[in-house]
Design a protein around this motif. Structure first.
Motif, PDB file in Angstrom:
ATOM      1  N   THR A   5       0.756  -1.107  -0.061  1.00 27.02           N
ATOM      2  CA  THR A   5      -0.155  -0.464   0.369  1.00 27.02           C
ATOM      3  C   THR A   5       0.817   1.695  -0.084  1.00 27.02           C
ATOM      4  OG1 THR A   5       0.154   0.247   2.146  1.00 27.02           O
ATOM      5  CG2 THR A   5      -2.330  -1.265   1.170  1.00 27.02           C
ATOM      6  N   GLN A   6       0.027   2.588  -0.547  1.00 28.03           N
ATOM      7  CA  GLN A   6       0.946   3.565  -0.614  1.00 28.03           C
ATOM      8  C   GLN A   6       0.078   4.585  -0.456  1.00 28.03           C
ATOM      9  OE1 GLN A   6       3.164   2.304  -5.346  1.00 28.03           O
ATOM     10  NE2 GLN A   6       4.039   4.396  -4.443  1.00 28.03           N
ATOM     11  N   THR A   7       0.903   5.682   0.026  1.00 29.44           N
ATOM     12  CA  THR A   7      -0.172   6.858   0.150  1.00 29.44           C
ATOM     13  C   THR A   7       0.983   8.228   0.133  1.00 29.44           C
ATOM     14  OG1 THR A   7       0.201   6.624   3.020  1.00 29.44           O
ATOM     15  CG2 THR A   7      -1.673   6.197   1.755  1.00 29.44           C
ATOM     16  N   PRO A   8       0.221   9.386  -0.359  1.00 25.90           N
ATOM     17  CA  PRO A   8      -1.122   9.855  -1.161  1.00 25.90           C
ATOM     18  C   PRO A   8      -1.042   9.025  -2.140  1.00 25.90           C
ATOM     19  CG  PRO A   8       0.676  11.452  -1.544  1.00 25.90           C
ATOM     20  CD  PRO A   8       1.255  10.478  -0.515  1.00 25.90           C
ATOM     21  N   LYS A   9      -2.142   8.424  -2.674  1.00 28.23           N
ATOM     22  CA  LYS A   9      -2.693   9.226  -4.243  1.00 28.23           C
ATOM     23  C   LYS A   9      -2.064   9.442  -5.336  1.00 28.23           C
ATOM     24  CE  LYS A   9      -5.933   5.412  -4.032  1.00 28.23           C
ATOM     25  NZ  LYS A   9      -5.894   4.673  -2.806  1.00 28.23           N
ATOM     26  N   ARG A  11      -0.301  13.905  -5.178  1.00 26.97           N
ATOM     27  CA  ARG A  11      -0.402  15.610  -4.305  1.00 26.97           C
ATOM     28  C   ARG A  11       0.644  15.979  -5.105  1.00 26.97           C
ATOM     29  NH1 ARG A  11       2.382  16.240   0.787  1.00 26.97           N
ATOM     30  NH2 ARG A  11       1.968  18.389   1.395  1.00 26.97           N
ATOM     31  N   GLN A  22       4.822   7.689   1.543  1.00 21.28           N
ATOM     32  CA  GLN A  22       4.315   6.150   2.681  1.00 21.28           C
ATOM     33  C   GLN A  22       4.489   4.901   1.894  1.00 21.28           C
ATOM     34  OE1 GLN A  22       4.961   6.632   5.981  1.00 21.28           O
ATOM     35  NE2 GLN A  22       4.865   8.821   5.737  1.00 21.28           N
ATOM     36  N   CYS A  23       5.195   4.011   2.509  1.00 21.62           N
ATOM     37  CA  CYS A  23       5.074   2.563   1.520  1.00 21.62           C
ATOM     38  C   CYS A  23       4.790   1.266   2.355  1.00 21.62           C
ATOM     39  CB  CYS A  23       6.149   2.061   0.639  1.00 21.62           C
ATOM     40  SG  CYS A  23       6.285   0.505   0.001  1.00 21.62           S
ATOM     41  N   THR A 106       2.011   6.503  -6.544  1.00 21.62           N
ATOM     42  CA  THR A 106       1.761   8.003  -5.619  1.00 21.62           C
ATOM     43  C   THR A 106       2.458   9.004  -7.835  1.00 21.62           C
ATOM     44  OG1 THR A 106       1.613   7.202  -3.113  1.00 21.62           O
ATOM     45  CG2 THR A 106       2.413   9.680  -4.407  1.00 21.62           C
TER      46      THR A 106
END
Lengths: 111, 111
Positions: A5-9, A11, A22-23, A106
């Protein structure tokens, strides 16, 4: 399993700003990677890690930093964002080097 | 000369056609060869993995490696609209070296 999972999608950053991508992976993989993908340019390796506490530079590390304090997490830090860092960033993890599992990416724009 | 060359396409074929996707490379030390599929706005996913020379088949997909010619291929039989994606080849020298990706070939299968 959520996989990678990665955030944000998405930016948007102004020139000179900083941010952390983030990962997280829940597959207990030792290997983790950060790539950037520019249109028509394929995937370029930024940094990789072979386990917690161990990181190494890839092909295009300038302007980025990483840390790996746990097996699950591998954040990518951008300091002093520049327009050249506009790209799609993918995190990946693997048990072996070859069968890499990628996150959804991202999309970063620096203006 | 770039390490891995891949025609970016786009390649457009009718449903049911046989598709041939190819990569050439210059590093004779490459031993591990992979094909990843990437749908639009998604992360790449591993499709096929081959070690050294030879063929590997998985359903409608066949991967071929010709190390003497430094040439790898992915064949898709009975192509479907759901095969429409970008296909990236990737290769590495050993289990401990990073992957080198081609730029990807964009494929459209028209119903």
């Amino acid at each position: 399993n959520a996989g990678v999972t990665q955030t944000p999608k998405f930016r948007i950053l102004k020139i000179g700003q900083s941010m952390t991508l983030q990962c997280t992976q829940d597959m207990n993989h030792n290997y983790m990677y950060w790539y950037r993908q520019d249109p028509g340019m394929g995937l370029k390796l930024i940094y990789y890690s072979v386990g917690a506490g161990i990181t190494d530079k890839g092909e295009v590390p300038n302007g980025y930093n990483v840390s790996r304090s746990t097996t699950e997490d591998f954040p990518l830090r951008l300091e002093l964002a520049a327009p050249s860092q506009t790209s799609v960033y993918f995190c990946a993890s693997s048990y072996s080097r070859h069968e890499q599992y990628f996150g959804p990416g991202t999309r970063l724009t620096v203006t | 000369q770039k390490e891995v060359e891949q025609d970016p396409g786009p390649l457009s074929v009718p449903e049911g056609a046989i598709v041939s996707l190819n990569c050439t490379y210059s590093n004779s030390a490459f031993q591990y060869f992979m094909w990843y599929r990437q749908y639009s706005r998604k992360g790449p996913e591993l499709l096929m993995y081959t070690y050294s020379s030879g063929n590997k088949e998985d359903g409608r997909f066949t991967a071929q490696v010709d190390k003497s010619s430094k040439y790898i291929s992915l064949f898709i039989r009975d192509s479907q609209p759901s095969d429409s994606a970008t296909y990236l080849c990737a290769m590495s020298e050993s289990g401990n070296t990073p992957l080198v990706f081609g730029k990807g070939t964009r494929l459209s299968v028209i119903a």
